[in-house]
Design a protein around this motif. Sequence first.
Motif, PDB file in Angstrom:
ATOM      1  N   GLU A 117       0.829  -1.216   0.000  1.00 55.82           N
ATOM      2  CA  GLU A 117       0.000   0.000   0.000  1.00 55.82           C
ATOM      3  C   GLU A 117       0.852   1.250   0.000  1.00 55.82           C
ATOM      4  O   GLU A 117       0.585   2.202  -0.736  1.00 55.82           O
ATOM      5  N   THR A 118       1.878   1.261   0.868  1.00 58.88           N
ATOM      6  CA  THR A 118       2.662   2.482   1.052  1.00 58.88           C
ATOM      7  C   THR A 118       3.847   2.574   0.096  1.00 58.88           C
ATOM      8  O   THR A 118       4.282   3.665  -0.244  1.00 58.88           O
ATOM      9  N   MET A 119       4.404   1.434  -0.318  1.00 62.22           N
ATOM     10  CA  MET A 119       5.561   1.426  -1.221  1.00 62.22           C
ATOM     11  C   MET A 119       5.332   0.416  -2.338  1.00 62.22           C
ATOM     12  O   MET A 119       5.996  -0.621  -2.390  1.00 62.22           O
ATOM     13  N   PRO A 120       4.400   0.704  -3.232  1.00 62.24           N
ATOM     14  CA  PRO A 120       4.064  -0.290  -4.267  1.00 62.24           C
ATOM     15  C   PRO A 120       5.218  -0.588  -5.216  1.00 62.24           C
ATOM     16  O   PRO A 120       5.193  -1.601  -5.914  1.00 62.24           O
ATOM     17  N   GLU A 121       6.232   0.289  -5.239  1.00 60.71           N
ATOM     18  CA  GLU A 121       7.377   0.062  -6.135  1.00 60.71           C
ATOM     19  C   GLU A 121       8.344  -0.968  -5.595  1.00 60.71           C
ATOM     20  O   GLU A 121       9.273  -1.382  -6.286  1.00 60.71           O
ATOM     21  N   ALA A 122       8.175  -1.359  -4.344  1.00 60.66           N
ATOM     22  CA  ALA A 122       9.055  -2.389  -3.788  1.00 60.66           C
ATOM     23  C   ALA A 122       8.832  -3.699  -4.556  1.00 60.66           C
ATOM     24  O   ALA A 122       7.837  -3.854  -5.265  1.00 60.66           O
ATOM     25  N   PHE A 123       9.773  -4.630  -4.406  1.00 57.43           N
ATOM     26  CA  PHE A 123       9.681  -5.906  -5.110  1.00 57.43           C
ATOM     27  C   PHE A 123       9.235  -6.974  -4.108  1.00 57.43           C
ATOM     28  O   PHE A 123       9.861  -7.149  -3.065  1.00 57.43           O
ATOM     29  N   PHE A 124       8.145  -7.663  -4.459  1.00 57.43           N
ATOM     30  CA  PHE A 124       7.525  -8.582  -3.498  1.00 57.43           C
ATOM     31  C   PHE A 124       7.776 -10.030  -3.900  1.00 57.43           C
ATOM     32  O   PHE A 124       7.383 -10.462  -4.980  1.00 57.43           O
ATOM     33  N   VAL A 125       8.447 -10.758  -3.001  1.00 56.87           N
ATOM     34  CA  VAL A 125       8.815 -12.145  -3.273  1.00 56.87           C
ATOM     35  C   VAL A 125       8.074 -13.081  -2.317  1.00 56.87           C
ATOM     36  O   VAL A 125       8.060 -12.855  -1.103  1.00 56.87           O
ATOM     37  N   PHE A 126       7.467 -14.107  -2.893  1.00 54.85           N
ATOM     38  CA  PHE A 126       6.750 -15.126  -2.108  1.00 54.85           C
ATOM     39  C   PHE A 126       7.638 -16.355  -2.004  1.00 54.85           C
ATOM     40  O   PHE A 126       8.024 -16.934  -3.027  1.00 54.85           O
ATOM     41  N   LEU A 127       7.981 -16.723  -0.788  1.00 57.68           N
ATOM     42  CA  LEU A 127       8.769 -17.942  -0.582  1.00 57.68           C
ATOM     43  C   LEU A 127       7.793 -19.097  -0.380  1.00 57.68           C
ATOM     44  O   LEU A 127       6.994 -19.087   0.570  1.00 57.68           O
ATOM     45  N   ALA A 128       7.852 -20.066  -1.286  1.00 60.66           N
ATOM     46  CA  ALA A 128       6.876 -21.166  -1.272  1.00 60.66           C
ATOM     47  C   ALA A 128       7.547 -22.476  -0.865  1.00 60.66           C
ATOM     48  O   ALA A 128       8.720 -22.705  -1.165  1.00 60.66           O
ATOM     49  N   PRO A 129       6.791 -23.360  -0.198  1.00 62.56           N
ATOM     50  CA  PRO A 129       7.333 -24.688   0.121  1.00 62.56           C
ATOM     51  C   PRO A 129       7.299 -25.561  -1.125  1.00 62.56           C
ATOM     52  O   PRO A 129       6.491 -25.308  -2.026  1.00 62.56           O
ATOM     53  N   ASP A 168       5.163 -10.469  -6.883  1.00 63.97           N
ATOM     54  CA  ASP A 168       5.857 -10.272  -8.161  1.00 63.97           C
ATOM     55  C   ASP A 168       6.585 -11.531  -8.599  1.00 63.97           C
ATOM     56  O   ASP A 168       6.795 -11.766  -9.789  1.00 63.97           O
ATOM     57  N   LYS A 169       7.005 -12.321  -7.608  1.00 66.94           N
ATOM     58  CA  LYS A 169       7.874 -13.455  -7.922  1.00 66.94           C
ATOM     59  C   LYS A 169       7.712 -14.534  -6.865  1.00 66.94           C
ATOM     60  O   LYS A 169       7.571 -14.220  -5.675  1.00 66.94           O
ATOM     61  N   THR A 170       7.730 -15.803  -7.278  1.00 69.72           N
ATOM     62  CA  THR A 170       7.708 -16.918  -6.323  1.00 69.72           C
ATOM     63  C   THR A 170       9.057 -17.624  -6.360  1.00 69.72           C
ATOM     64  O   THR A 170       9.596 -17.899  -7.434  1.00 69.72           O
ATOM     65  N   ILE A 171       9.592 -17.866  -5.183  1.00 62.03           N
ATOM     66  CA  ILE A 171      10.820 -18.657  -5.080  1.00 62.03           C
ATOM     67  C   ILE A 171      10.485 -19.882  -4.240  1.00 62.03           C
ATOM     68  O   ILE A 171       9.946 -19.757  -3.132  1.00 62.03           O
ATOM     69  N   VAL A 172      10.778 -21.070  -4.772  1.00 60.89           N
ATOM     70  CA  VAL A 172      10.502 -22.309  -4.040  1.00 60.89           C
ATOM     71  C   VAL A 172      11.701 -22.636  -3.148  1.00 60.89           C
ATOM     72  O   VAL A 172      12.835 -22.706  -3.619  1.00 60.89           O
ATOM     73  N   ASN A 173      11.408 -22.808  -1.866  1.00 65.59           N
ATOM     74  CA  ASN A 173      12.493 -23.093  -0.923  1.00 65.59           C
ATOM     75  C   ASN A 173      12.761 -24.601  -0.850  1.00 65.59           C
ATOM     76  O   ASN A 173      12.512 -25.247   0.160  1.00 65.59           O
ATOM     77  N   ASP A 174      13.299 -25.124  -1.940  1.00 68.68           N
ATOM     78  CA  ASP A 174      13.642 -26.548  -1.988  1.00 68.68           C
ATOM     79  C   ASP A 174      15.042 -26.787  -1.431  1.00 68.68           C
ATOM     80  O   ASP A 174      15.373 -27.870  -0.954  1.00 68.68           O
ATOM     81  N   ASP A 175      15.859 -25.745  -1.490  1.00 69.75           N
ATOM     82  CA  ASP A 175      17.230 -25.810  -0.991  1.00 69.75           C
ATOM     83  C   ASP A 175      17.573 -24.388  -0.552  1.00 69.75           C
ATOM     84  O   ASP A 175      17.415 -23.444  -1.338  1.00 69.75           O
ATOM     85  N   VAL A 176      18.002 -24.224   0.686  1.00 72.57           N
ATOM     86  CA  VAL A 176      18.159 -22.870   1.237  1.00 72.57           C
ATOM     87  C   VAL A 176      19.165 -22.031   0.434  1.00 72.57           C
ATOM     88  O   VAL A 176      18.873 -20.899   0.061  1.00 72.57           O
ATOM     89  N   ASN A 177      20.331 -22.597   0.162  1.00 75.57           N
ATOM     90  CA  ASN A 177      21.351 -21.839  -0.574  1.00 75.57           C
ATOM     91  C   ASN A 177      20.860 -21.430  -1.956  1.00 75.57           C
ATOM     92  O   ASN A 177      21.071 -20.310  -2.408  1.00 75.57           O
ATOM     93  N   ARG A 178      20.169 -22.370  -2.613  1.00 80.16           N
ATOM     94  CA  ARG A 178      19.659 -22.082  -3.953  1.00 80.16           C
ATOM     95  C   ARG A 178      18.595 -20.985  -3.907  1.00 80.16           C
ATOM     96  O   ARG A 178      18.603 -20.054  -4.713  1.00 80.16           O
ATOM     97  N   ALA A 179      17.688 -21.112  -2.933  1.00 84.77           N
ATOM     98  CA  ALA A 179      16.623 -20.106  -2.802  1.00 84.77           C
ATOM     99  C   ALA A 179      17.221 -18.733  -2.498  1.00 84.77           C
ATOM    100  O   ALA A 179      16.799 -17.719  -3.054  1.00 84.77           O
TER     101      ALA A 179
END
Length: 199
Positions: A117-129, A168-179
């Motif tokens: 709401e306040t900073m829509p220009e930020a980049f939003f990442v969803f960490l998924a299992p 904006d983006k989904t990252i799958v946390n299958d491996d911590v270093n990779r994610a």
Amino acid sequence: MTEGGTTARRLTVLAGPTAVGKGTVSADIRQRYPEVWLSVSATTRARRPGEVDGVHYHFVTPERFDEMVAGGELLEWAVVHGVNRYGTPRAAVEEALRQGRPALLEIDLQGARQVKETMPEAFFVFLAPPSWDELVRRLVGRGTEGEEERERRLSTARVELAAEPEFDKTIVNDDVNRATDELVQCMGLIPHPLADRSV
Ligand code: 5GP
């Protein structure tokens, strides 16, 4: 590009369901990518063994948290899992962005929505299992919460998983270093080569 536009793009918000491993990714970033500025949240919850005040969280009383909210000191805040309050101190984020550092907030979904709401220009990442079963395994396996708290977190996680399309983006946390490497790449950093991995 204006100063404001430049700095806003440097803010990345990492959110995702309970026990997906956001904290582990944060810890990996802290260790392997010290050039990333990690926000230290204020929280009313009790300190866990091994946690350091001012490093992992600012542990504050409910009264102090009230003051921070009333004084507009928090960029966002939320009651997480229906129990404790967590919030992002605004001044520190603004200072990091002023310094031009790539900044990362690791917060819950409600907080991410407020920042949007306040900073829509930020980049939003969803960490998924990798899967729901894996998420449940991680949630129960962590063993730092009681039965009632685990159930509460599980029901929160179901709702949170449904929020993925808002990001904006989904990252799958299958491996911590990779994610982590994928995340820093999204932030415009160059990931360390595989051979340098030490975590
Ligand atoms: P924990 O108590 O396990 O460290 O964190 C519980 C949850 O609070 C995690 O999902 C974490 O992302 C979230 N959280 C931590 N700091 C903040 C914050 O500053 N704001 C919000 N909204 N959530 C936070």
